[in-house]
Scaffold this active site. Structure first.
Site, PDB file in Angstrom:
ATOM      1  CE1 TYR A 160     -11.866  17.553 -15.927  1.00 26.00           C
ATOM      2  CE2 TYR A 160     -11.975  17.179 -13.581  1.00 26.00           C
ATOM      3  CZ  TYR A 160     -12.218  16.757 -14.861  1.00 26.00           C
ATOM      4  OH  TYR A 160     -12.811  15.552 -15.075  1.00 26.00           O
ATOM      5  CE  LYS A 189      -8.847  13.589 -18.436  1.00 24.22           C
ATOM      6  NZ  LYS A 189      -8.988  14.846 -17.703  1.00 24.22           N
ATOM      7  NE  ARG A 248      -2.097   1.596   3.441  1.00 25.31           N
ATOM      8  CZ  ARG A 248      -2.116   0.910   4.581  1.00 25.31           C
ATOM      9  NH1 ARG A 248      -2.933  -0.112   4.717  1.00 25.31           N
ATOM     10  NH2 ARG A 248      -1.335   1.243   5.576  1.00 25.31           N
ATOM     11  CG  ASP A 292      -4.650  20.530 -13.731  1.00 24.21           C
ATOM     12  OD1 ASP A 292      -3.998  19.867 -14.572  1.00 24.21           O
ATOM     13  OD2 ASP A 292      -5.856  20.321 -13.494  1.00 24.21           O
TER      14      ASP A 292
END
Ligand SMILES: *Cc1c(COP(=O)(O)O)cnc(C)c1O
Length: 388
Positions: A109, A207, A57, A182
């Site tokens: 976004y 993307k 993890r 971003d």
């Protein structure tokens, strides 16, 4: 042991081999890294974890190669993968506490904008917005109480305003404000925000980084091992928002062709932008690569090797005309998302809902890597029909 890694290669070449860590794995020396699916690691007779891993993890070897490559691509000191772009973005913003000030752009976004507004209200975080691409507006937003975090998205979805990262980080750093960018749309092929002063870069790896519409993933890359970064790393490991091993492997595979894909998309997008700007059925084109675009001067300084594969076009005749054009396109598939090898179109305002600032006649184009001539023919047919 001699390394298979050459330090002096340009990133565009190094990315293809995806061997940022310099080890082609023994014993088989496979040309691509294996998929690491184990969740736990066996101790030796002395109780020692000789591989240095305890549990997948917080320390999966599945992340080693893609994180190392992303770190190099962005010129940072560390990178973290997340199970989505939203998980990456919110991992940063969730570190804010009651009373902190957060400065965000008006255009960003859509899902993140909605989340940030709810988060700020629920957690008593002071939220201040600035106009994308306006340093005066940004200066005003940063005035008063020093902000903890400035969020930048450039070019900003879906109208592609460009924010000057050097100027914005200079302003922010005067008051000790951290800057996160971003950079999903610019990609490290066109812009490397950490080299321009930003503290953290965020990507929706869904993307361009992955580029094949088959992985949802996110990434953060940092300029320094700051206390904020340690907090983000700890939260990922214990909060447990982690990417699967296969998705990490697919992302690495997609990354190998990043430069080829992004350069092709950007070159086609530029051709398409010029074609659309001259078309009688078109009201306006938003693309920072056009010399007539209000953000072109900043984009030309900040972006290299092209201006990205995303552009938007406003169709004369309003929402109904835009809807008709979207419906008539064949090669451009009508679907949300962006940054993949296939071209997509989206009539954006209805997707964002009543509160959107997106014009109702706007079609967002994600230009893929098909022959640009075929894409222009597709647009020609759809636009000519719309005039008839
Ligand atoms: C898609 C996208 C996101 C969100 O990423 P997911 O991987 O869908 O969670 C954030 N920012 C931008 C600019 C995006 O295009």
């Amino acid at each position: 042991m001699s390394s298979d890694h050459q330090d002096d290669l340009p990133l565009s070449t190094e990315t293809i081999t995806a061997q940022a860590l310099g080890h082609i794995a023994p014993p088989f020396r496979e040309i691509v890294p294996p998929i690491h699916v184990a969740t736990t690691y066996v101790r030796n007779e002395d109780g020692v974890l000789t591989g240095g891993r305890l549990y997948a993890r917080d320390a999966s070897p599945a992340y080693d190669q893609p994180e190392a490559l992303l770190r190099e691509l962005e010129g940072g000191v560390d990178a973290l993968l997340f199970p989505s772009g939203m998980a990456a973005a919110t991992a940063v913003i969730q570190c804010l506490r009651a009373g902190d000030k957060l400065v965000v752009p008006q255009v960003m976004y859509w899902a993140l904008r909605g989340w940030v507004r709810r988060f700020a209200e629920e957690r008593q975080v002071e939220l201040v917005e600035y106009e994308n691409g306006s340093l005066d507006s940004l200066r005003a937003a940063l005035t008063g109480t020093p902000a903890r975090l400035l969020w930048i998205e450039t070019p900003a979805n879906p109208t592609w305003e460009v924010t000057d990262i050097i100027a914005a980080t200079c302003l922010a750093h005067e008051t000790g404000t951290l800057v996160a960018v971003d950079s999903t749309v610019a990609t490290p092929v066109h812009t490397r925000p950490l080299e321009l002063g930003a503290d953290i870069v965020m990507h929706s790896a869904t993307k361009y980084l992955n580029g094949h519409s088959d992985v949802v993933a996110g990434a953060l890359i940092t300029r320094e091992q700051s206390s904020l970064w340690q907090q983000i790393r700890l939260n990922r490991g214990t909060g447990g928002a982690i990417l699967g091993a296969f998705e990490a492997w697919l992302l690495l595979r997609g990354l190998r062709t990043l430069f080829l894909r992004v350069r092709a998309s950007s070159a086609s997008a530029a051709q398409i932008a010029h074609f659309l700007a001259a078309h009688p059925a078109v009201e306006a084109v938003h693309y920072p690569g056009l010399a007539t675009d209000p953000h072109h001067a900043v984009a030309a300084r900040q972006m290299h090797d092209g201006f990205g594969g995303m552009l938007s076009v406003r169709i004369k005749g309003g929402a109904a005309a835009a809807r008709r054009v979207a419906g008539r396109l064949k090669l451009f598939k009508e679907a949300t998302s962006l940054g993949s090898v296939e071209s997509l179109v989206e009539h954006r305002a209805p997707v964002e809902g009543p509160e959107t600032r997106c014009p109702p006649d706007l079609l967002r184009l994600s230009v893929g890597i098909e022959q640009p001539r075929d894409l222009i023919d597709d647009l020609t047919r759809a636009l000519d029909d719309s005039c008839a």
